[in-house]
Enzyme design. Sequence first.
Site, mmCIF file in Angstrom:
data_model
loop_
_atom_site.group_PDB
_atom_site.id
_atom_site.type_symbol
_atom_site.label_atom_id
_atom_site.label_comp_id
_atom_site.label_asym_id
_atom_site.label_seq_id
_atom_site.Cartn_x
_atom_site.Cartn_y
_atom_site.Cartn_z
ATOM 1 N N LYS A 145 -25.717 9.740 -32.858
ATOM 2 C CA LYS A 145 -25.147 9.597 -34.162
ATOM 3 C C LYS A 145 -26.397 9.916 -35.178
ATOM 4 O O LYS A 145 -27.335 9.658 -34.827
ATOM 5 C CB LYS A 145 -24.720 8.191 -34.252
ATOM 6 C CG LYS A 145 -23.998 8.043 -35.466
ATOM 7 C CD LYS A 145 -23.331 6.487 -35.735
ATOM 8 C CE LYS A 145 -22.422 6.241 -36.851
ATOM 9 N NZ LYS A 145 -21.672 4.852 -36.648
ATOM 10 N N ARG A 149 -5.188 -6.773 -37.740
ATOM 11 C CA ARG A 149 -5.196 -6.496 -36.442
ATOM 12 C C ARG A 149 -4.991 -7.830 -35.551
ATOM 13 O O ARG A 149 -4.647 -7.580 -34.108
ATOM 14 C CB ARG A 149 -6.365 -5.564 -35.977
ATOM 15 C CG ARG A 149 -6.590 -4.258 -37.081
ATOM 16 C CD ARG A 149 -7.562 -3.417 -36.448
ATOM 17 N NE ARG A 149 -6.758 -2.474 -35.591
ATOM 18 C CZ ARG A 149 -7.589 -1.636 -34.854
ATOM 19 N NH1 ARG A 149 -8.986 -1.486 -35.160
ATOM 20 N NH2 ARG A 149 -6.927 -0.815 -34.023
ATOM 21 N N GLU A 195 -10.322 -7.538 -32.752
ATOM 22 C CA GLU A 195 -10.057 -8.571 -33.620
ATOM 23 C C GLU A 195 -9.171 -9.653 -32.806
ATOM 24 O O GLU A 195 -9.366 -10.733 -33.173
ATOM 25 C CB GLU A 195 -9.485 -8.148 -35.010
ATOM 26 C CG GLU A 195 -10.528 -7.349 -35.744
ATOM 27 C CD GLU A 195 -10.658 -5.880 -35.385
ATOM 28 O OE1 GLU A 195 -11.648 -5.389 -36.076
ATOM 29 O OE2 GLU A 195 -9.944 -5.387 -34.526
#
Length: 642
Positions: A289, A403, A375
């Site tokens: 990243k 979610r 979640e």
Amino acid sequence: MSDRPKTPTLDRVHLPSDLKALSDAELHRVADELRAETISAVSETGGHLGAGLGVVELTVAIHSVFDTPRDRLIWDVSHQCYPHKILTGRRDRIRTLRQKDGLSGFTKRSESPYDPFGAAHSSTSISAALGFAMARELGGAPDPALGDAIAVIGDGAMSAGMAYEAMNNAGHLGKRLIVILNDNEMSIAPPVGAMSSYLSRLYAEGPFQELKAAAKGAVSLLPPPFQEGARRAKEMLKGMAVGGTLFEELGFSYIGPLDGHDLDQLLSVLRTVKARATGPILIHAVTKKGKGYGPAEQAADRGHGVSKFDMITGEQKKAPSNAPSYTKVFAQSLTEEAERDDRVVAVTAAMPDGTGLDLFAERFPRRCFDVGIAEQHGVTFAAGLAAGGMKPFAAIYSTFLQRGYDQVVHDVAIQRLPVRFAIDRAGLVGADGATHAGSYDIAYLSNLPGFTVMAAADEAELKHMVATAVAHDAGPIAFRFPRGEGVGVEMPERGEVLEIGKGRVVREGSGVAILSFGARLKEVMEAVEALGARGISPTVADARFAKPLDRELILRLAAEHEALITIEEGAVGGFGSHVAQLLAEEGVFDSGLKYRSMTLPDIFIDQASPGDMYAVAGLNAGDIEAKVLQALGVERLESRRA
């Protein structure tokens, strides 16, 4: 303009089809120039920098090998889609990213045919790609005919249960489907859990890694007489090194780990897969990243979300803060409460920094749990903690709590478990647009029996609500607060436990009463100041609670005023609807009360600054002033006089 990078090869690429006329050496130059162009654009707009830089080579390889948009390319979450947008006909607008009337920061179906499936929440790509693959098998979309379905999913997104549900189904169906695991060992925060450890072992094992690298990750690259022997050797060595792979147990052919920044390797593997794959296949590419930009590579979050920045130094151009952020106030308040109560624990779903729980974790590492992008699990885990006698705070953005709604209902509300929900990013959040708007939590929590729902009007109120939640053991309780800085009020040394279901009168007036729920109170007070110049002096109250309602306060305001206006940063069906229900049940409307409810409109509002978004929503000070005048009939009266 002169500071922008020179990109002579990239300038020749207007659509992905242009890549097919380039040599592999030229594709290398495209990748280098694409990285420079991405850095330059995001330095002007802000946005998700690190994720895009990590997939530059992968983006070039996919678009040069496959035939998008006939081949459907689906980016999971799509934080990493900026290079993709540059290559797919949107380079001329790339410096409008995340701005009003500009490009979305995520993939978006209405924006381009190269965005076949919109995304801004994680772990949906494999399910969607499998849907495209089966639509292809069943003859859907004959013009143009559907081609391959390619899902690019990160290792963080792979930690969510939905990804495995999709892989299990895809392995069962056995149809051609290409999944590329973009493994950068980091989602927004460092990854957690068994999946992260598993992936680390996959590419840490020397013999397996060497075999894969030597074979370029694909047995089918070998001449046919040698392929069977190579397969046996691969399986034997793989079993010795890592004990088999989870992906192959799910029915996927596994290729990798590959160097996700080695364009030659990526091109070789993708060309082979395109020519020869039959069933579901997973390509495991290891990336970094922020690759290629020092400040992003060195940042703790690898430059995940940045504001405008200086390209040379990487220094972000953030306006000075005049007040603490709501998130910081929450984190500090929770930490202070945890100092006094050792049963206070905190749960986050892969957002320790965003929710402020990184500060809590520094002080109480054993009492802070990052469950990953999960979640649903996080909510039920918190329910188990509550059932076990702890005081769990589930700190989750409003848009992400959606979610886990089934778990909120079944595992928390029905069992009346005292889970404390700290709902960050309530209301409209700006550049991330409709996908991240915290519009619905008031409605979807207030309709649940036994739930207590609060909203902070300012940062001092937030501190009080944290203390209130700690003290509340009678059932689930939630408090919501917006993104960004507070309003600059004086902060108490310690949070006060509020009386459940009781609001407060901020200003006594006459004629019209404004009942605010949440952080629009500042806008209300600005509107009241403007109304004073017209000789109108409203009463202003802060509801504090959407559930239970302060019946006594609401009925008093209705009885003593000609008009009553409610205001909230939530969708239709929330606080104002509950107030209207109360007024109707009590027969208040029979007395002629003029009732108005100001909510977010019944539309999805695209990205812009928060101020511009609230202007679209009609919830700024001027809109509140106009609503008061309309309720009192002032505009009609002035019109007749004119």
